[in-house]
Design a protein around this motif. Sequence first.
Motif, PDB file in Angstrom:
ATOM      1  N   GLU A  19       0.810  -1.217   0.000  1.00  0.00           N
ATOM      2  CA  GLU A  19       0.000   0.000   0.000  1.00  0.00           C
ATOM      3  C   GLU A  19       0.845   1.269   0.000  1.00  0.00           C
ATOM      4  N   LYS A  23       1.252   1.684  -3.885  1.00  0.00           N
ATOM      5  CA  LYS A  23      -0.004   2.465  -3.888  1.00  0.00           C
ATOM      6  C   LYS A  23      -1.193   1.625  -4.365  1.00  0.00           C
ATOM      7  N   LYS A  24      -1.157   0.326  -4.029  1.00  0.00           N
ATOM      8  CA  LYS A  24      -2.249  -0.593  -4.370  1.00  0.00           C
ATOM      9  C   LYS A  24      -2.960  -0.984  -3.081  1.00  0.00           C
ATOM     10  N   PRO A  25      -4.281  -0.912  -3.061  1.00  0.00           N
ATOM     11  CA  PRO A  25      -4.994  -1.309  -1.839  1.00  0.00           C
ATOM     12  C   PRO A  25      -4.928  -2.826  -1.629  1.00  0.00           C
ATOM     13  N   CYS A  27      -6.878  -5.852   0.259  1.00  0.00           N
ATOM     14  CA  CYS A  27      -8.165  -6.113   0.910  1.00  0.00           C
ATOM     15  C   CYS A  27      -8.217  -7.474   1.585  1.00  0.00           C
ATOM     16  N   PHE A  64      -4.160   0.596   8.547  1.00  0.00           N
ATOM     17  CA  PHE A  64      -2.922   1.118   7.979  1.00  0.00           C
ATOM     18  C   PHE A  64      -2.042   1.705   9.082  1.00  0.00           C
TER      19      PHE A  64
END
Length: 171
Positions: A19, A23-25, A27, A64
Amino acid sequence: MNEKQDWHSQLNLYAYLVESVKKKPVCKAQIVAIVRDWSRRDAKTREGYPQAPIVVIDIPLWSFEEREAYVKARVALHEAAFFDAETGGSISECTPEEMWEKPTMYAVKKDGAARAKSVHKTREEAEATLEVAKTKGYGIEVREGDRTRCSGFCQIAQYCDQYQTYLKEKE
């Protein structure tokens, strides 16, 4: 069956890196575990036992902020260890959990048997069990404790004062 806290920490650290760097979520986090001593018979008879030798385990994601705090704390520990090493200090001591420490145990076994009748934390408890049972052909087997991570997985064990002292005390 034996989910490890290290899995939670490791996967949440990976999620933080994905993340914050990519910059990728993220889940979902999962471990694909291979159950090395899996038993088909136990899968049929024991409640909660894995139904296959390969199991997918969901790992809860921390927020986070929790992940970031964990990463910063780990970096601080490594920086302190590096500083201590560079300035002649000693490496900070590990906890029993970090060393995967298993204590010495005392098993009451029939001579020649594969399994123990009972296992005890102290020699005195094992001797008391032998005395109460008053059975012939039984003895006490000492199952030496170990620091599994230190002995088999730690790359600095040979330089670690804590582990070297432990080895000397075992002799």
